[in-house]
Design an enzyme around this catalytic site. Structure first.
Site, short mmCIF file in Angstrom:
data_model
loop_
_atom_site.label_atom_id
_atom_site.label_comp_id
_atom_site.label_asym_id
_atom_site.label_seq_id
_atom_site.Cartn_x
_atom_site.Cartn_y
_atom_site.Cartn_z
N ASN A 10 0.78 -1.11 0.06
CA ASN A 10 0.06 -0.11 0.12
C ASN A 10 0.92 1.25 -0.14
O ASN A 10 1.35 1.63 0.95
CB ASN A 10 -0.82 -0.15 1.42
CG ASN A 10 -1.79 1.21 1.15
OD1 ASN A 10 -1.72 2.13 0.60
ND2 ASN A 10 -2.86 1.06 2.08
N ARG A 90 -2.55 -1.86 -3.46
CA ARG A 90 -3.90 -1.12 -3.14
C ARG A 90 -3.71 0.14 -4.19
O ARG A 90 -2.66 0.77 -4.16
CB ARG A 90 -3.88 -0.34 -1.83
CG ARG A 90 -5.14 0.50 -1.60
CD ARG A 90 -4.84 1.45 -0.55
NE ARG A 90 -5.83 2.37 -0.24
CZ ARG A 90 -5.75 3.69 0.24
NH1 ARG A 90 -4.69 4.06 0.35
NH2 ARG A 90 -6.82 4.44 0.20
N HIS A 178 -12.08 4.58 0.34
CA HIS A 178 -12.06 3.70 1.42
C HIS A 178 -12.71 2.35 1.24
O HIS A 178 -13.25 1.54 2.14
CB HIS A 178 -12.62 4.40 2.75
CG HIS A 178 -11.76 5.47 3.18
ND1 HIS A 178 -12.21 6.62 3.96
CD2 HIS A 178 -10.31 5.52 3.30
CE1 HIS A 178 -11.33 7.28 4.30
NE2 HIS A 178 -10.10 6.87 3.87
N ARG A 238 -6.92 17.51 5.99
CA ARG A 238 -8.00 17.77 4.56
C ARG A 238 -9.12 18.62 5.13
O ARG A 238 -9.63 18.22 6.19
CB ARG A 238 -8.35 16.38 3.89
CG ARG A 238 -7.19 15.56 3.19
CD ARG A 238 -7.74 14.43 2.51
NE ARG A 238 -6.78 13.41 2.77
CZ ARG A 238 -7.00 12.13 2.54
NH1 ARG A 238 -8.29 11.55 2.36
NH2 ARG A 238 -5.83 11.12 2.54
N GLU A 376 -7.84 -3.48 5.83
CA GLU A 376 -7.39 -3.55 4.35
C GLU A 376 -6.71 -4.49 3.54
O GLU A 376 -6.84 -5.03 2.56
CB GLU A 376 -7.18 -2.06 4.11
CG GLU A 376 -8.01 -1.13 4.31
CD GLU A 376 -7.79 0.28 4.40
OE1 GLU A 376 -8.52 1.35 4.02
OE2 GLU A 376 -6.60 0.61 4.77
#
Length: 402
Positions: A10, A90, A178, A238, A376
């Site tokens: 990832n 990913r 996500h 963010r 994940e």
């Protein structure tokens, strides 16, 4: 003969996560690690079979390519490069085309590179990881699993913006992100709650990035991230959702460049911008600074508003799930959000919330409230295992470094 292994990568702009699974029915996790702070002072931490095997500062190593090269050397020196049959990546953006784990042929990589304009701060890093892993493991299957894929079940009305059709036809749509996390949670809900996966469920992925997803019977109906990962509640650095007029104001009245606005919205806003202190929730929760308190209040308020919106999309709410770093660990944040959702029938059990229980709602709560750690990496590993099981030969064209 040593068992086949699956390497999961990832690769992002600020961190590199990796894991090694043993191929098999149960996909046992053998190694998990991360190199953090790629743009500052990279630091490697790794565990093998739950035991700490690396805790090293790599202060002189800068940038993703250098960190990947050093990580591959570390894996080789420790014997983890042996028997790698597949490398799973990913990849943030699969557009509307890529909805399943996909071998990364030259043709596929070209299509993914064309999507880089839709995720300019993520996709290029993902694809650099593919390029370097291809060089390092030329005989292994290289395949991508896509963050956007889980949201392919959403109705068109959830994807459309009220923009001219030519922009929509060019791909200006709400994709959602996500997805790997939500796919894992949907599977965990099915395992626990049965085939309806908790019925009408809202999952709160509260980490450095923040998004919420409405699930009906384990399938995505709506989500708070849209065209980019900027939409939705405020995040660590963010901004979250903004009136587009704010961006126009920054560009015209403030005469900021596009690059400066991009940096502001991705790296200097959110909890960091509001507090002026930190984007880290642990730091903010421990601070007595009024601006830190206000940053938390805005964060909780906006999340609660999004829960109301997603409950409307579902036509009600049966299950609320907290996951990711903040969602799994910040009991105060869970309590504050639950209090604001009392009108939906959410009733939190304070003792269960503080004790680390999986179910933290009261017995009389109309909404079941759960805390489920996400994973994940194992979602990617499952995708790789599936591809290996059906692989009959090489991909349609040789994979080359891009």
């Amino acid at each position: 003969m040593s068992p086949q292994r699956l390497l999961i990568l990832n690769a992002g702009s600020s961190s590199l996560k990796f894991a090694v699974y043993e191929a098999g029915v149960d996909l046992p996790l053998r190694l998990a690690g991360q190199v953090s702070d790629l743009g500052g002072a990279p630091h490697l931490r790794a565990r093998a079979d739950a035991a700490l095997v690396a805790d090293e500062a790599w202060g002189e190593t800068q940038g993703l390519e250098a960190v990947l090269a050093r990580t591959f050397r570390w894996l080789g020196d420790a014997g983890w490069n042996e028997g790698i049959a597949a490398v799973g990546h990913r990849i943030v953006h699969g557009g509307l085309e890529f909805r399943e784990p996909t071998p990364l042929s030259v043709t596929v990589l070209e299509r993914l590179e064309a999507l880089a304009a839709l995720a300019p701060l993520h996709q290029p890093f993902n694809l650099r990881g593919v390029a370097m892993a291809t060089t390092q493991f030329p005989r292994a299957l290289q395949a991508g699993v896509f963050d956007t894929a889980f949201h392919a079940t959403q109705p068109q009305v959830a994807r459309l913006y009220a923009l001219p059709r030519d922009l929509i036809d060019e791909g200006v749509l709400a994709y959602g992100f996500h997805g790997l996390s939500y796919e894992y949670i949907a599977g965990a809900l099915r395992a626990q709650e049965g085939s309806d996966a908790g019925g009408r469920a809202i999952v709160l992925h509260l980490g450095s990035g923040v998004s919420l997803c409405a699930l009906r019977d384990g399938k995505s109906v709506a989500t708070t991230m849209g065209f980019s990962v900027l939409d939705g509640p405020p995040m660590s650095t963010r901004s979250g959702a903004l009136d587009p007029g704010v961006v126009l104001h920054l560009l015209h009245a403030k005469r900021m460049s596009v690059e400066a606005v991009t940096d502001l919205l991705y790296h200097r806003s959110g909890l960091l911008g509001l507090s002026g202190l930190s984007g880290d929730m642990v730091t903010l929760l421990g601070s007595a600074d009024p601006q830190a308190r206000q940053a938390i209040e805005v964060y909780v308020y906006r999340i609660a508003r999004e829960i109301g919106s997603l409950a409307a999309a579902l036509g009600g709410l049966d299950t609320l799930v907290f996951t990711a770093g903040v969602g799994e660990n910040a009991t105060r944040i869970r309590s504050c959000i639950a209090d604001l959702c009392g009108w939906l029938g959410v009733g939190l059990d304070p003792e269960a919330n503080e004790s680390g229980a999986m179910r933290i709602s009261r017995p009389d709560s109309a909404v079941k409230v759960l805390v489920i750690p996400t994973d994940e990496q194992v979602v990617i590993a499952r995708g790789m295992a599936g591809l290996l099981a059906t692989r009959e030969g090489p991909p349609d064209a040789p994979i080359v470094a891009c």
